[in-house]
Design a protein around this motif. Structure first.
Motif: not given
Length: 107
Positions: A47, A67, A83, A87, A90-92
């Motif tokens: 990280r 991002f 991912i 993390v 996280t939003k993808i």
């Protein structure tokens, strides 16, 4: 040809957001091998390594939201799990384009 540069530009103009130093980090497809995720200590070190993909602000702090833009992630079946492990908050976001129209515009 899919609008990713424009999306990156507009996100980067927001005061709380910052794009990665390199346009495409390739962190999860090239640099994040299985050994980097095998223990809690390894995950934490990874990280920190991933966070170095962004410049800190004037006060030496990481931006609130970061991002990156690496289209190749879409084609690597191992990237989503990496991912999620590294993390999980996280939003993808993906941009897709109709393939025939894209090929024609590139030609």
């Amino acid at each position: 040809k899919g609008g990713t540069d424009a999306l990156r530009y507009f996100l980067d103009t927001h005061p709380q957001m910052k794009g990665s130093i390199k346009k495409e980090t390739h962190f999860f497809d090239y640099f994040c091998g299985p050994k980097k995720l095998e223990s809690k200590d390894a995950i934490e070190r990874t990280r920190v390594e991933y966070a170095s993909s962004w410049k800190k602000d004037a006060e030496g702090e990481q931006p609130k939201f970061t991002f990156e833009k690496t289209p190749k992630y879409l084609f690597d079946p191992y990237v989503p799990e990496k991912i999620k492990t590294l993390v999980p908050w996280t939003k993808i976001v993906m941009t897709l384009r109709e393939p025939v129209e894209r090929a024609y515009s590139q030609f």
